[in-house]
Every structure is written in structure tokens, then in C-alpha cells.
Design a protein around this motif. Structure first.
Motif, PDB file in Angstrom:
ATOM      1  N   LEU A  11     -27.155 -15.566  23.472  1.00 26.12           N
ATOM      2  CA  LEU A  11     -26.455 -14.721  22.502  1.00 26.12           C
ATOM      3  C   LEU A  11     -25.199 -15.425  22.012  1.00 26.12           C
ATOM      4  O   LEU A  11     -24.396 -15.913  22.806  1.00 26.12           O
ATOM      5  N   ARG A  12     -25.021 -15.458  20.694  1.00 29.35           N
ATOM      6  CA  ARG A  12     -23.931 -16.233  20.095  1.00 29.35           C
ATOM      7  C   ARG A  12     -23.031 -15.435  19.161  1.00 29.35           C
ATOM      8  O   ARG A  12     -22.006 -15.933  18.731  1.00 29.35           O
ATOM      9  N   ARG A  13     -23.400 -14.190  18.832  1.00 32.26           N
ATOM     10  CA  ARG A  13     -22.668 -13.447  17.811  1.00 32.26           C
ATOM     11  C   ARG A  13     -22.104 -12.141  18.369  1.00 32.26           C
ATOM     12  O   ARG A  13     -22.579 -11.059  18.038  1.00 32.26           O
ATOM     13  N   PRO A  14     -21.051 -12.222  19.212  1.00 36.24           N
ATOM     14  CA  PRO A  14     -20.461 -10.990  19.764  1.00 36.24           C
ATOM     15  C   PRO A  14     -19.819 -10.158  18.667  1.00 36.24           C
ATOM     16  O   PRO A  14     -19.215 -10.694  17.737  1.00 36.24           O
ATOM     17  N   LEU A  15     -19.955  -8.848  18.783  1.00 36.83           N
ATOM     18  CA  LEU A  15     -19.304  -7.934  17.844  1.00 36.83           C
ATOM     19  C   LEU A  15     -17.898  -7.578  18.301  1.00 36.83           C
ATOM     20  O   LEU A  15     -17.086  -7.114  17.499  1.00 36.83           O
ATOM     21  N   ALA A  16     -17.610  -7.774  19.585  1.00 38.01           N
ATOM     22  CA  ALA A  16     -16.286  -7.529  20.156  1.00 38.01           C
ATOM     23  C   ALA A  16     -16.247  -8.196  21.523  1.00 38.01           C
ATOM     24  O   ALA A  16     -17.280  -8.673  22.019  1.00 38.01           O
ATOM     25  N   GLU A  17     -15.076  -8.202  22.132  1.00 38.03           N
ATOM     26  CA  GLU A  17     -14.940  -8.712  23.491  1.00 38.03           C
ATOM     27  C   GLU A  17     -15.665  -7.772  24.459  1.00 38.03           C
ATOM     28  O   GLU A  17     -15.942  -6.622  24.139  1.00 38.03           O
ATOM     29  N   PHE A  18     -15.927  -8.253  25.669  1.00 37.04           N
ATOM     30  CA  PHE A  18     -16.554  -7.421  26.687  1.00 37.04           C
ATOM     31  C   PHE A  18     -15.625  -6.263  27.035  1.00 37.04           C
ATOM     32  O   PHE A  18     -14.447  -6.455  27.283  1.00 37.04           O
ATOM     33  N   ASP A  19     -16.166  -5.042  27.038  1.00 35.02           N
ATOM     34  CA  ASP A  19     -15.429  -3.828  27.387  1.00 35.02           C
ATOM     35  C   ASP A  19     -15.701  -3.528  28.868  1.00 35.02           C
ATOM     36  O   ASP A  19     -16.715  -2.925  29.214  1.00 35.02           O
ATOM     37  N   ALA A  20     -14.789  -3.987  29.747  1.00 34.88           N
ATOM     38  CA  ALA A  20     -14.991  -3.824  31.186  1.00 34.88           C
ATOM     39  C   ALA A  20     -15.003  -2.361  31.601  1.00 34.88           C
ATOM     40  O   ALA A  20     -15.735  -1.984  32.519  1.00 34.88           O
ATOM     41  N   GLY A  21     -14.230  -1.519  30.933  1.00 35.66           N
ATOM     42  CA  GLY A  21     -14.182  -0.104  31.283  1.00 35.66           C
ATOM     43  C   GLY A  21     -15.508   0.602  31.089  1.00 35.66           C
ATOM     44  O   GLY A  21     -15.864   1.500  31.846  1.00 35.66           O
ATOM     45  N   ASN A  22     -16.268   0.192  30.075  1.00 35.13           N
ATOM     46  CA  ASN A  22     -17.587   0.775  29.809  1.00 35.13           C
ATOM     47  C   ASN A  22     -18.726  -0.172  30.176  1.00 35.13           C
ATOM     48  O   ASN A  22     -19.887   0.137  29.928  1.00 35.13           O
ATOM     49  N   ASP A  23     -18.395  -1.331  30.738  1.00 35.47           N
ATOM     50  CA  ASP A  23     -19.369  -2.318  31.176  1.00 35.47           C
ATOM     51  C   ASP A  23     -20.378  -2.648  30.068  1.00 35.47           C
ATOM     52  O   ASP A  23     -21.587  -2.551  30.273  1.00 35.47           O
ATOM     53  N   ILE A  24     -19.860  -3.057  28.892  1.00 30.92           N
ATOM     54  CA  ILE A  24     -20.769  -3.356  27.783  1.00 30.92           C
ATOM     55  C   ILE A  24     -20.131  -4.349  26.807  1.00 30.92           C
ATOM     56  O   ILE A  24     -18.911  -4.362  26.619  1.00 30.92           O
ATOM     57  N   GLN A  25     -21.003  -5.167  26.245  1.00 27.07           N
ATOM     58  CA  GLN A  25     -20.639  -6.001  25.107  1.00 27.07           C
ATOM     59  C   GLN A  25     -21.827  -5.991  24.159  1.00 27.07           C
ATOM     60  O   GLN A  25     -22.983  -6.105  24.591  1.00 27.07           O
ATOM     61  N   LEU A  26     -21.544  -5.829  22.875  1.00 29.17           N
ATOM     62  CA  LEU A  26     -22.579  -5.791  21.845  1.00 29.17           C
ATOM     63  C   LEU A  26     -22.619  -7.105  21.080  1.00 29.17           C
ATOM     64  O   LEU A  26     -21.582  -7.741  20.874  1.00 29.17           O
ATOM     65  N   PHE A  27     -23.826  -7.465  20.637  1.00 28.81           N
ATOM     66  CA  PHE A  27     -24.056  -8.694  19.890  1.00 28.81           C
ATOM     67  C   PHE A  27     -24.865  -8.400  18.641  1.00 28.81           C
ATOM     68  O   PHE A  27     -25.690  -7.480  18.625  1.00 28.81           O
ATOM     69  N   ASP A  28     -24.670  -9.220  17.622  1.00 29.03           N
ATOM     70  CA  ASP A  28     -25.375  -9.074  16.351  1.00 29.03           C
ATOM     71  C   ASP A  28     -26.487 -10.112  16.193  1.00 29.03           C
ATOM     72  O   ASP A  28     -26.968 -10.344  15.098  1.00 29.03           O
TER      73      ASP A  28
END
Length: 149
Positions: A91-108
Motif C-alpha cells: 500500500l502506497r497511498r495513505p489517506l491520513a496517518e495511522f489513527d492509534a486511538g481507533n486502530d485504523i489507517q485508510l488507503f486509496d
């Protein structure tokens, strides 16, 4: 990523100490009678999100990754649910930094492949898996059992 029938869930219990308990809870609960929302099954070590959702188009489903939890996703009602999948390391296209509080990172990124889950089946998604859930048409009830690593 693991995709199999719930009848075979016992094959995977040795992969992590909490998986046997998670699959026991999946199999012993009438999920049609449980209110939507988050329910702790074993504190925050094993909890479930019961969801009634409308499925979305492939173009609207973003790949996601988690660090702290393994997902076991099970379709409770509805015809089918598709998932996009890619290896996290690709995965190379993160939509935002990793959200540790919600344990998630989204990619495009575009998923490498898609697969379809039907009632009686499950998919287990590990932190190494990028996954784009809830793809398809119609309305479903599903559960996402979160198992702390």
C-alpha cells in the motif's frame, strides 16, 4: 487473509491464544437478536461490532489496516459481501496517518483482488492485510469480531 467456512474455524484456533474463545462466541450467539453496536465479549481483548449496513460500490470502499487487532468478519444476513484485498506492504497511498486511538489507517490504493463472503463463511484479516469491506449491493447484517494480538 483467511477465507473459509465457519465449520472449519477450529483449524485456525492455534494461530493465536484468543481465537478459540472468539470462534466459540461467534458460534454460540444468535447474532440476529443482538442490538447493533459494540459489545465486549472478553473486555477489550475480544469485542464485536454488530452492524446493519448498506453495501457500497468498489470505488467507494477504501483499503484499511489495523495494528492491534485481528478482524474476524462474518456475514449474518444478506446474500453476500465482497472484500477488496492487498498486502499491507504494497500500500502506497495513505489517506491520513495511522489513527492509534481507533486502530485504523485508510488507503486509496486499488485492491489487488476481490473475494466474496456468504452466510456461514468468515474472513480473518491480520495486520498484514489491507482490506476494503462492505462492497456489493443491498443491505446486510454482519459482525466484526476484534481480537487483540
Amino acid at each position: 487473509m483467511i477465507f473459509d467456512s465457519l465449520k472449519n474455524s477450529g483449524l485456525y484456533c492455534s494461530l493465536h491464544p484468543r481465537l478459540a474463545r472468539a470462534f466459540e462466541l461467534i458460534g454460540s450467539t444468535d447474532w440476529t437478536a443482538v442490538e447493533p453496536g459494540i459489545h465486549e465479549l472478553d473486555g477489550r481483548d475480544i469485542y464485536v461490532n454488530v452492524m446493519d449496513v448498506d453495501l457500497k460500490r468498489k470505488s467507494d470502499a477504501k483499503l484499511e489496516v489495523h495494528n492491534e487487532y485481528i478482524d474476524i468478519q462474518v456475514l449474518i444476513s444478506g446474500r453476500e459481501e465482497s472484500f477488496g484485498w492487498s498486502e499491507r506492504r504494497n500500500l502506497r497511498r495513505p489517506l491520513a496517518e495511522f489513527d492509534a486511538g481507533n486502530d485504523i489507517q485508510l488507503f486509496d490504493d486499488e485492491p489487488q483482488t476481490y473475494y466474496t463472503v456468504r452466510p456461514g463463511q468468515f474472513t480473518m484479516l491480520l495486520p498484514e492485510d489491507g482490506h476494503a469491506p462492505m462492497v456489493g449491493e443491498g443491505h446486510i447484517r454482519k459482525i466484526i469480531v476484534k481480537v487483540r494480538r
